[in-house]
Design a protein around this motif. Sequence first.
Motif, PDB file in Angstrom:
ATOM      1  N   GLY A  99       0.834  -1.192   0.000  1.00  0.00           N
ATOM      2  CA  GLY A  99       0.000   0.000   0.000  1.00  0.00           C
ATOM      3  C   GLY A  99       0.873   1.247   0.000  1.00  0.00           C
ATOM      4  O   GLY A  99       2.109   1.168  -0.113  1.00  0.00           O
ATOM      5  N   GLY A 100       0.219   2.399   0.184  1.00  0.00           N
ATOM      6  CA  GLY A 100       0.953   3.666   0.166  1.00  0.00           C
ATOM      7  C   GLY A 100       2.072   3.714   1.197  1.00  0.00           C
ATOM      8  O   GLY A 100       3.109   4.336   0.957  1.00  0.00           O
ATOM      9  N   SER A 101       1.887   3.036   2.332  1.00  0.00           N
ATOM     10  CA  SER A 101       2.916   3.080   3.381  1.00  0.00           C
ATOM     11  C   SER A 101       4.207   2.420   2.901  1.00  0.00           C
ATOM     12  O   SER A 101       5.297   2.973   3.064  1.00  0.00           O
ATOM     13  CB  SER A 101       2.427   2.370   4.641  1.00  0.00           C
ATOM     14  OG  SER A 101       1.318   3.048   5.172  1.00  0.00           O
ATOM     15  N   ASP A 104       5.701   4.586   0.003  1.00  0.00           N
ATOM     16  CA  ASP A 104       6.362   5.816   0.463  1.00  0.00           C
ATOM     17  C   ASP A 104       7.667   5.499   1.196  1.00  0.00           C
ATOM     18  O   ASP A 104       8.662   6.208   1.043  1.00  0.00           O
ATOM     19  CB  ASP A 104       5.429   6.615   1.382  1.00  0.00           C
ATOM     20  CG  ASP A 104       4.384   7.383   0.577  1.00  0.00           C
ATOM     21  OD1 ASP A 104       4.360   7.230  -0.660  1.00  0.00           O
ATOM     22  OD2 ASP A 104       3.608   8.143   1.182  1.00  0.00           O
ATOM     23  N   THR A 144      -0.408  -2.330  -4.099  1.00  0.00           N
ATOM     24  CA  THR A 144      -1.377  -3.408  -3.835  1.00  0.00           C
ATOM     25  C   THR A 144      -2.676  -2.845  -3.268  1.00  0.00           C
ATOM     26  O   THR A 144      -3.534  -3.592  -2.802  1.00  0.00           O
ATOM     27  CB  THR A 144      -0.805  -4.449  -2.844  1.00  0.00           C
ATOM     28  OG1 THR A 144      -0.570  -3.782  -1.590  1.00  0.00           O
ATOM     29  CG2 THR A 144       0.485  -5.064  -3.341  1.00  0.00           C
ATOM     30  N   THR A 145      -2.787  -1.505  -3.229  1.00  0.00           N
ATOM     31  CA  THR A 145      -4.069  -0.882  -2.878  1.00  0.00           C
ATOM     32  C   THR A 145      -4.432   0.084  -4.011  1.00  0.00           C
ATOM     33  O   THR A 145      -3.567   0.492  -4.778  1.00  0.00           O
ATOM     34  CB  THR A 145      -4.009  -0.082  -1.549  1.00  0.00           C
ATOM     35  OG1 THR A 145      -3.027   0.961  -1.652  1.00  0.00           O
ATOM     36  CG2 THR A 145      -3.681  -0.967  -0.373  1.00  0.00           C
ATOM     37  N   THR A 153       3.978   9.502  -7.888  1.00  0.00           N
ATOM     38  CA  THR A 153       4.214  10.829  -7.297  1.00  0.00           C
ATOM     39  C   THR A 153       5.674  11.030  -6.889  1.00  0.00           C
ATOM     40  O   THR A 153       6.441  10.085  -6.797  1.00  0.00           O
ATOM     41  CB  THR A 153       3.311  11.075  -6.061  1.00  0.00           C
ATOM     42  OG1 THR A 153       3.742  10.240  -4.989  1.00  0.00           O
ATOM     43  CG2 THR A 153       1.845  10.798  -6.369  1.00  0.00           C
ATOM     44  N   ASN A 155       6.573  12.425  -3.970  1.00  0.00           N
ATOM     45  CA  ASN A 155       6.725  12.627  -2.524  1.00  0.00           C
ATOM     46  C   ASN A 155       6.502  11.341  -1.745  1.00  0.00           C
ATOM     47  O   ASN A 155       5.781  10.447  -2.180  1.00  0.00           O
ATOM     48  CB  ASN A 155       5.759  13.714  -2.022  1.00  0.00           C
ATOM     49  CG  ASN A 155       4.313  13.315  -2.171  1.00  0.00           C
ATOM     50  OD1 ASN A 155       3.880  12.881  -3.228  1.00  0.00           O
ATOM     51  ND2 ASN A 155       3.549  13.451  -1.102  1.00  0.00           N
ATOM     52  N   LEU A 186      -3.165  -7.760  -7.963  1.00  0.00           N
ATOM     53  CA  LEU A 186      -2.636  -7.637  -6.593  1.00  0.00           C
ATOM     54  C   LEU A 186      -3.668  -7.041  -5.638  1.00  0.00           C
ATOM     55  O   LEU A 186      -3.453  -6.998  -4.426  1.00  0.00           O
ATOM     56  CB  LEU A 186      -1.364  -6.784  -6.580  1.00  0.00           C
ATOM     57  CG  LEU A 186      -0.227  -7.271  -7.478  1.00  0.00           C
ATOM     58  CD1 LEU A 186       0.990  -6.371  -7.338  1.00  0.00           C
ATOM     59  CD2 LEU A 186       0.161  -8.711  -7.138  1.00  0.00           C
ATOM     60  N   SER A 189      -7.014  -9.280  -2.743  1.00  0.00           N
ATOM     61  CA  SER A 189      -7.201  -9.562  -1.316  1.00  0.00           C
ATOM     62  C   SER A 189      -7.648  -8.344  -0.507  1.00  0.00           C
ATOM     63  O   SER A 189      -7.747  -8.426   0.715  1.00  0.00           O
ATOM     64  CB  SER A 189      -5.887 -10.093  -0.738  1.00  0.00           C
ATOM     65  OG  SER A 189      -4.844  -9.190  -1.064  1.00  0.00           O
ATOM     66  N   ASN A 198      -9.354   3.589   0.387  1.00  0.00           N
ATOM     67  CA  ASN A 198      -8.456   3.892  -0.726  1.00  0.00           C
ATOM     68  C   ASN A 198      -9.204   4.455  -1.927  1.00  0.00           C
ATOM     69  O   ASN A 198      -8.711   5.348  -2.616  1.00  0.00           O
ATOM     70  CB  ASN A 198      -7.668   2.647  -1.141  1.00  0.00           C
ATOM     71  CG  ASN A 198      -6.609   2.290  -0.123  1.00  0.00           C
ATOM     72  OD1 ASN A 198      -6.516   1.158   0.299  1.00  0.00           O
ATOM     73  ND2 ASN A 198      -5.810   3.255   0.280  1.00  0.00           N
TER      74      ASN A 198
HETATM   75  P1  NAD Z   1      -1.295   1.201   3.923  1.00  0.00           P
HETATM   76  O1  NAD Z   1      -0.191   1.066   2.954  1.00  0.00           O
HETATM   77  O2  NAD Z   1      -0.989   1.827   5.238  1.00  0.00           O
HETATM   78  O3  NAD Z   1      -1.932  -0.222   4.118  1.00  0.00           O
HETATM   79  C1  NAD Z   1      -3.012  -0.401   5.020  1.00  0.00           C
HETATM   80  C2  NAD Z   1      -3.127  -1.883   5.385  1.00  0.00           C
HETATM   81  O4  NAD Z   1      -3.553  -2.631   4.247  1.00  0.00           O
HETATM   82  C3  NAD Z   1      -1.785  -2.490   5.810  1.00  0.00           C
HETATM   83  O5  NAD Z   1      -2.030  -3.346   6.901  1.00  0.00           O
HETATM   84  C4  NAD Z   1      -1.363  -3.297   4.589  1.00  0.00           C
HETATM   85  O6  NAD Z   1      -0.537  -4.393   4.925  1.00  0.00           O
HETATM   86  C5  NAD Z   1      -2.709  -3.766   4.043  1.00  0.00           C
HETATM   87  N1  NAD Z   1      -2.739  -4.087   2.610  1.00  0.00           N
HETATM   88  C6  NAD Z   1      -2.085  -3.479   1.599  1.00  0.00           C
HETATM   89  N2  NAD Z   1      -2.412  -4.058   0.419  1.00  0.00           N
HETATM   90  C7  NAD Z   1      -3.301  -5.053   0.708  1.00  0.00           C
HETATM   91  C8  NAD Z   1      -3.992  -6.017  -0.082  1.00  0.00           C
HETATM   92  N3  NAD Z   1      -3.874  -6.067  -1.416  1.00  0.00           N
HETATM   93  N4  NAD Z   1      -4.805  -6.903   0.548  1.00  0.00           N
HETATM   94  C9  NAD Z   1      -4.973  -6.859   1.910  1.00  0.00           C
HETATM   95  N5  NAD Z   1      -4.340  -5.967   2.707  1.00  0.00           N
HETATM   96  C10 NAD Z   1      -3.506  -5.081   2.099  1.00  0.00           C
HETATM   97  O7  NAD Z   1      -2.526   2.005   3.308  1.00  0.00           O
HETATM   98  P2  NAD Z   1      -2.682   2.930   2.044  1.00  0.00           P
HETATM   99  O8  NAD Z   1      -3.958   3.628   2.240  1.00  0.00           O
HETATM  100  O9  NAD Z   1      -2.450   2.212   0.778  1.00  0.00           O
HETATM  101  O10 NAD Z   1      -1.495   4.000   2.201  1.00  0.00           O
HETATM  102  C11 NAD Z   1      -1.592   5.045   3.128  1.00  0.00           C
HETATM  103  C12 NAD Z   1      -0.352   5.875   3.127  1.00  0.00           C
HETATM  104  O11 NAD Z   1      -0.114   6.408   1.826  1.00  0.00           O
HETATM  105  C13 NAD Z   1      -0.477   7.070   4.059  1.00  0.00           C
HETATM  106  O12 NAD Z   1       0.723   7.241   4.789  1.00  0.00           O
HETATM  107  C14 NAD Z   1      -0.669   8.238   3.122  1.00  0.00           C
HETATM  108  O13 NAD Z   1      -0.241   9.451   3.668  1.00  0.00           O
HETATM  109  C15 NAD Z   1       0.176   7.797   1.954  1.00  0.00           C
HETATM  110  N6  NAD Z   1      -0.113   8.486   0.694  1.00  0.00           N
HETATM  111  C16 NAD Z   1       0.937   8.837  -0.071  1.00  0.00           C
HETATM  112  C17 NAD Z   1       0.729   9.495  -1.263  1.00  0.00           C
HETATM  113  C18 NAD Z   1       1.903   9.919  -2.086  1.00  0.00           C
HETATM  114  O14 NAD Z   1       1.741  10.571  -3.100  1.00  0.00           O
HETATM  115  N7  NAD Z   1       3.104   9.588  -1.708  1.00  0.00           N
HETATM  116  C19 NAD Z   1      -0.572   9.774  -1.714  1.00  0.00           C
HETATM  117  C20 NAD Z   1      -1.630   9.392  -0.902  1.00  0.00           C
HETATM  118  C21 NAD Z   1      -1.411   8.730   0.303  1.00  0.00           C
END
Ligand code: NAD
Length: 402
Positions: A99-101, A104, A144-145, A153, A155, A186, A189, A198
């Motif tokens: 995911g985004g975490s 990033d 994967t999200t 991006t 940043n 991806l 799940s 998301n």
């Molecule tokens: P995340 O990456 O924090 O993931 C959330 C949860 O979902 C985690 O437990 C992860 O293991 C799980 N997960 C991920 N993919 C999965 C899948 N396919 N199936 C089941 N579970 C899955 O969440 P997010 O919303 O994707 O990312 C959030 C982060 O992204 C924040 O820190 C936000 O600030 C950042 N963000 C960054 C940008 C950028 O341009 N850099 C833009 C928007 C958000």
Amino acid sequence: MFNVNSFSISRLPKIEFGPGTINKLPSIIKTYGNRLLIVTGDKSFIQSESWADLEKNLSSSDIEYTLCHVITEPSPTLIDKLVQDYRLSAVDAVVAIGGGSALDAGKAIAGLLKTSYSVMDFLEGVGPELVYEGPVVPFIAVPTTAGTGSEATKNAVLSEQSFNGYKKSFRDEKLVPAVAIVDPDLLKSCPESLIAANGMDALTQLMESYVSTHSNEMTDALAISGIKAIKASLLAWYDGDNSDTNRSKMAYASLLSGINLAQTGLGSVHGLASPLGAFFPIPHGMVCGTLLAEAADINITAMKQREPDNPALFKYAELGRLLSDNISLNDEAAHQSLIFVLRQLVEQMDLPYLKEYGIRVEHLEHIVGHSRGSSMKTNPIVLTDDEIRQLVFRRIKRQAND
Ligand code: NAD
């Protein structure tokens, strides 16, 4: 009359989009070398069939890898620690799959691995804000999200979470991933709550980029294309239709939302997502989803009162006609329809009120006082403190709306 004004588009990754494109990863990595750092999330990817296949492919391609896990939204301390851990390792490319975490974190690590800096040296609004000069390790982003759009991006968002914490970006065009592999398989799940949060993040990014003061003809076209994809798929996917079509549309919308946000900046929802996400343990997408309808309503009302010729008013009306499937609505009716449809979406996907994360009326001043970061600057109208307060207040708890 239709006119195309001057604009510039900053660097984009090479993009591989489509089901099964993760299979291209080994050959893409080979163009950089054969020593890899893989940054991934907790366990969802590692437990998937895609990982089992990828592991085999990496091994048969003689690619060595080290795995590291990013379990929460990343903090500067975590990034510095991971950079420290791997700085002396020979790494030809960093791949983030998650995911985004995870994306990033991978982006920030790739930016720092070959330098002697701390991420704190570059974080916007915190510390010395040095100019980032690289070099970056080639970075490949595999989301994967659907999504944050982080695969497109420049940043990496990092947060220090506490009531006096912050959520800020390490930002530079050199950090744009070299390659984005967007494989809708991806997403299979993703649970309901992730689909909702998301999906609303992507919709918010597309809507905010469309009405941004830095929008242009090209980003407008991308925003509309992404919003149409979300309209066609988000609710159906959330309601259980985990089809290739729905996942592909959402992966596509998320990618476009990232491309756009890197060009145009965002708006009031993301201006508030920084303090809300920093001060309280609320996932980023949930903040976006819960605030989006009220933010549009407050922007529209403010523009009607103070800037009736603001071009974003017409754009909001266009969005109302698009999302309500009614091209014959006049602008006034289209604005009302837009807010109705967005509020309905928030209800249908059960996006939580802020009080569920401990946010209360007495926190409003602190939140509003920290909301004027980079995203707020491209909101189509400068909102007053009262309007920003009102926006958060409406979503603290249900009664606030009654
Ligand atoms: P995340 O990456 O924090 O993931 C959330 C949860 O979902 C985690 O437990 C992860 O293991 C799980 N997960 C991920 N993919 C999965 C899948 N396919 N199936 C089941 N579970 C899955 O969440 P997010 O919303 O994707 O990312 C959030 C982060 O992204 C924040 O820190 C936000 O600030 C950042 N963000 C960054 C940008 C950028 O341009 N850099 C833009 C928007 C958000």
